[in-house]
Scaffold this motif. Sequence first.
Motif, PDB file in Angstrom:
ATOM      1  N   TRP A 199      31.714  -8.694  -9.745  1.00 52.64           N
ATOM      2  CA  TRP A 199      32.189 -10.079  -9.791  1.00 52.64           C
ATOM      3  C   TRP A 199      31.435 -10.862 -10.866  1.00 52.64           C
ATOM      4  O   TRP A 199      32.039 -11.625 -11.633  1.00 52.64           O
ATOM      5  CB  TRP A 199      32.026 -10.742  -8.427  1.00 52.64           C
ATOM      6  N   MET A 200      30.106 -10.650 -10.942  1.00 51.06           N
ATOM      7  CA  MET A 200      29.328 -11.379 -11.942  1.00 51.06           C
ATOM      8  C   MET A 200      29.716 -10.934 -13.347  1.00 51.06           C
ATOM      9  O   MET A 200      29.813 -11.752 -14.269  1.00 51.06           O
ATOM     10  CB  MET A 200      27.828 -11.180 -11.724  1.00 51.06           C
ATOM     11  N   ALA A 201      29.980  -9.643 -13.533  1.00 53.08           N
ATOM     12  CA  ALA A 201      30.443  -9.154 -14.836  1.00 53.08           C
ATOM     13  C   ALA A 201      31.749  -9.840 -15.214  1.00 53.08           C
ATOM     14  O   ALA A 201      31.942 -10.266 -16.360  1.00 53.08           O
ATOM     15  CB  ALA A 201      30.622  -7.641 -14.794  1.00 53.08           C
ATOM     16  N   GLN A 202      32.653  -9.949 -14.265  1.00 52.08           N
ATOM     17  CA  GLN A 202      33.936 -10.622 -14.500  1.00 52.08           C
ATOM     18  C   GLN A 202      33.723 -12.082 -14.879  1.00 52.08           C
ATOM     19  O   GLN A 202      34.369 -12.594 -15.801  1.00 52.08           O
ATOM     20  CB  GLN A 202      34.799 -10.520 -13.251  1.00 52.08           C
ATOM     21  N   GLU A 203      32.831 -12.762 -14.200  1.00 57.97           N
ATOM     22  CA  GLU A 203      32.540 -14.167 -14.507  1.00 57.97           C
ATOM     23  C   GLU A 203      32.015 -14.320 -15.941  1.00 57.97           C
ATOM     24  O   GLU A 203      32.433 -15.216 -16.668  1.00 57.97           O
ATOM     25  CB  GLU A 203      31.521 -14.732 -13.510  1.00 57.97           C
ATOM     26  N   PHE A 236      32.587 -15.839 -21.628  1.00 54.07           N
ATOM     27  CA  PHE A 236      32.131 -15.528 -22.979  1.00 54.07           C
ATOM     28  C   PHE A 236      33.083 -14.630 -23.755  1.00 54.07           C
ATOM     29  O   PHE A 236      32.972 -14.522 -24.967  1.00 54.07           O
ATOM     30  CB  PHE A 236      30.724 -14.923 -22.936  1.00 54.07           C
ATOM     31  N   GLY A 237      34.002 -13.966 -23.054  1.00 51.96           N
ATOM     32  CA  GLY A 237      35.043 -13.166 -23.689  1.00 51.96           C
ATOM     33  C   GLY A 237      34.565 -12.286 -24.819  1.00 51.96           C
ATOM     34  O   GLY A 237      33.639 -11.500 -24.675  1.00 51.96           O
ATOM     35  N   GLU A 238      35.176 -12.467 -25.979  1.00 51.85           N
ATOM     36  CA  GLU A 238      34.897 -11.612 -27.121  1.00 51.85           C
ATOM     37  C   GLU A 238      33.582 -11.944 -27.828  1.00 51.85           C
ATOM     38  O   GLU A 238      33.222 -11.293 -28.809  1.00 51.85           O
ATOM     39  CB  GLU A 238      36.069 -11.660 -28.096  1.00 51.85           C
ATOM     40  N   ASP A 239      32.849 -12.932 -27.316  1.00 49.66           N
ATOM     41  CA  ASP A 239      31.513 -13.213 -27.863  1.00 49.66           C
ATOM     42  C   ASP A 239      30.510 -12.157 -27.403  1.00 49.66           C
ATOM     43  O   ASP A 239      29.411 -12.071 -27.952  1.00 49.66           O
ATOM     44  CB  ASP A 239      31.021 -14.598 -27.428  1.00 49.66           C
ATOM     45  N   LEU A 240      30.880 -11.382 -26.385  1.00 54.01           N
ATOM     46  CA  LEU A 240      30.018 -10.313 -25.878  1.00 54.01           C
ATOM     47  C   LEU A 240      30.521  -8.972 -26.378  1.00 54.01           C
ATOM     48  O   LEU A 240      31.719  -8.759 -26.522  1.00 54.01           O
ATOM     49  CB  LEU A 240      30.004 -10.297 -24.345  1.00 54.01           C
ATOM     50  N   GLY A 241      29.578  -8.053 -26.575  1.00 56.51           N
ATOM     51  CA  GLY A 241      29.943  -6.697 -26.936  1.00 56.51           C
ATOM     52  C   GLY A 241      30.340  -5.886 -25.723  1.00 56.51           C
ATOM     53  O   GLY A 241      30.959  -4.843 -25.831  1.00 56.51           O
ATOM     54  N   GLY A 242      29.992  -6.380 -24.538  1.00 64.82           N
ATOM     55  CA  GLY A 242      30.354  -5.714 -23.301  1.00 64.82           C
ATOM     56  C   GLY A 242      29.382  -6.057 -22.190  1.00 64.82           C
ATOM     57  O   GLY A 242      28.318  -6.623 -22.418  1.00 64.82           O
ATOM     58  N   VAL A 243      29.797  -5.713 -20.982  1.00 71.13           N
ATOM     59  CA  VAL A 243      28.950  -5.846 -19.799  1.00 71.13           C
ATOM     60  C   VAL A 243      28.954  -4.484 -19.121  1.00 71.13           C
ATOM     61  O   VAL A 243      30.019  -3.955 -18.800  1.00 71.13           O
ATOM     62  CB  VAL A 243      29.463  -6.936 -18.830  1.00 71.13           C
ATOM     63  N   THR A 244      27.777  -3.934 -18.929  1.00 68.11           N
ATOM     64  CA  THR A 244      27.629  -2.610 -18.341  1.00 68.11           C
ATOM     65  C   THR A 244      27.020  -2.734 -16.948  1.00 68.11           C
ATOM     66  O   THR A 244      26.020  -3.439 -16.776  1.00 68.11           O
ATOM     67  CB  THR A 244      26.711  -1.733 -19.218  1.00 68.11           C
ATOM     68  N   LEU A 245      27.628  -2.058 -15.973  1.00 66.78           N
ATOM     69  CA  LEU A 245      27.076  -1.995 -14.626  1.00 66.78           C
ATOM     70  C   LEU A 245      26.272  -0.716 -14.501  1.00 66.78           C
ATOM     71  O   LEU A 245      26.769   0.371 -14.816  1.00 66.78           O
ATOM     72  CB  LEU A 245      28.199  -2.014 -13.588  1.00 66.78           C
ATOM     73  N   ILE A 246      25.021  -0.842 -14.044  1.00 67.88           N
ATOM     74  CA  ILE A 246      24.119   0.301 -13.954  1.00 67.88           C
ATOM     75  C   ILE A 246      23.648   0.456 -12.506  1.00 67.88           C
ATOM     76  O   ILE A 246      22.920  -0.398 -12.000  1.00 67.88           O
ATOM     77  CB  ILE A 246      22.907   0.115 -14.880  1.00 67.88           C
ATOM     78  N   PRO A 247      24.068   1.524 -11.838  1.00 67.24           N
ATOM     79  CA  PRO A 247      23.644   1.732 -10.457  1.00 67.24           C
ATOM     80  C   PRO A 247      22.154   2.055 -10.377  1.00 67.24           C
ATOM     81  O   PRO A 247      21.597   2.714 -11.257  1.00 67.24           O
ATOM     82  CB  PRO A 247      24.498   2.910  -9.985  1.00 67.24           C
ATOM     83  N   GLY A 248      21.530   1.556  -9.327  1.00 62.98           N
ATOM     84  CA  GLY A 248      20.114   1.803  -9.089  1.00 62.98           C
ATOM     85  C   GLY A 248      19.839   1.828  -7.597  1.00 62.98           C
ATOM     86  O   GLY A 248      20.755   1.974  -6.784  1.00 62.98           O
ATOM     87  N   HIS A 249      18.577   1.674  -7.245  1.00 63.89           N
ATOM     88  CA  HIS A 249      18.189   1.675  -5.830  1.00 63.89           C
ATOM     89  C   HIS A 249      16.954   0.788  -5.651  1.00 63.89           C
ATOM     90  O   HIS A 249      16.443   0.226  -6.612  1.00 63.89           O
ATOM     91  CB  HIS A 249      17.919   3.111  -5.357  1.00 63.89           C
ATOM     92  N   GLY A 250      16.499   0.673  -4.422  1.00 67.55           N
ATOM     93  CA  GLY A 250      15.292  -0.099  -4.152  1.00 67.55           C
ATOM     94  C   GLY A 250      15.484  -1.599  -4.163  1.00 67.55           C
ATOM     95  O   GLY A 250      14.549  -2.345  -4.421  1.00 67.55           O
ATOM     96  N   GLY A 251      16.697  -2.054  -3.889  1.00 69.07           N
ATOM     97  CA  GLY A 251      16.943  -3.493  -3.829  1.00 69.07           C
ATOM     98  C   GLY A 251      17.024  -4.162  -5.188  1.00 69.07           C
ATOM     99  O   GLY A 251      16.890  -5.375  -5.301  1.00 69.07           O
ATOM    100  N   ILE A 252      17.277  -3.378  -6.234  1.00 66.86           N
ATOM    101  CA  ILE A 252      17.307  -3.933  -7.586  1.00 66.86           C
ATOM    102  C   ILE A 252      18.583  -4.738  -7.838  1.00 66.86           C
ATOM    103  O   ILE A 252      19.669  -4.364  -7.403  1.00 66.86           O
ATOM    104  CB  ILE A 252      17.163  -2.820  -8.652  1.00 66.86           C
ATOM    105  N   TYR A 253      18.421  -5.871  -8.480  1.00 66.57           N
ATOM    106  CA  TYR A 253      19.531  -6.655  -9.010  1.00 66.57           C
ATOM    107  C   TYR A 253      18.970  -7.412 -10.199  1.00 66.57           C
ATOM    108  O   TYR A 253      18.248  -8.405 -10.043  1.00 66.57           O
ATOM    109  CB  TYR A 253      20.119  -7.626  -7.979  1.00 66.57           C
TER     110      TYR A 253
END
Length: 95
Positions: free
Chosen positions: A25-29, A34-51
């Motif tokens: 959802w945050m990536a979508q926001e 910012f649309g095309e001003d960004l090169g992309g948004v990457t989601l990276i899975p992790g663990h240990g309560g990381i955000y």
Amino acid sequence: MTEIAKPQVSIRYCTGCNWLLRAGWMAQELLSTFGEDLGGVTLIPGHGGIYEVHVDGHLLWERKRDGGFPEARVLKQRLRDAIAPERDLGHLDRS
């Protein structure tokens, strides 16, 4: 002709905490604002309560450091301040 590299955002999220939907959802926001001003948004899975949210390797938000999850408005302002401080975010910049 050389194209200027656009900022890359990454969102690391805890899979054990089921935070994929929140990260998505945050990536979508961010992409909606910012649309095309960004090169992309990457989601990276992790663990240990990381955000964590990074732009070009610089930490914008960390759940433990910053006290929870960011409001979309706050994260958009931090991203704007990092990549285009002169940009007006319209209603997001008004109280």
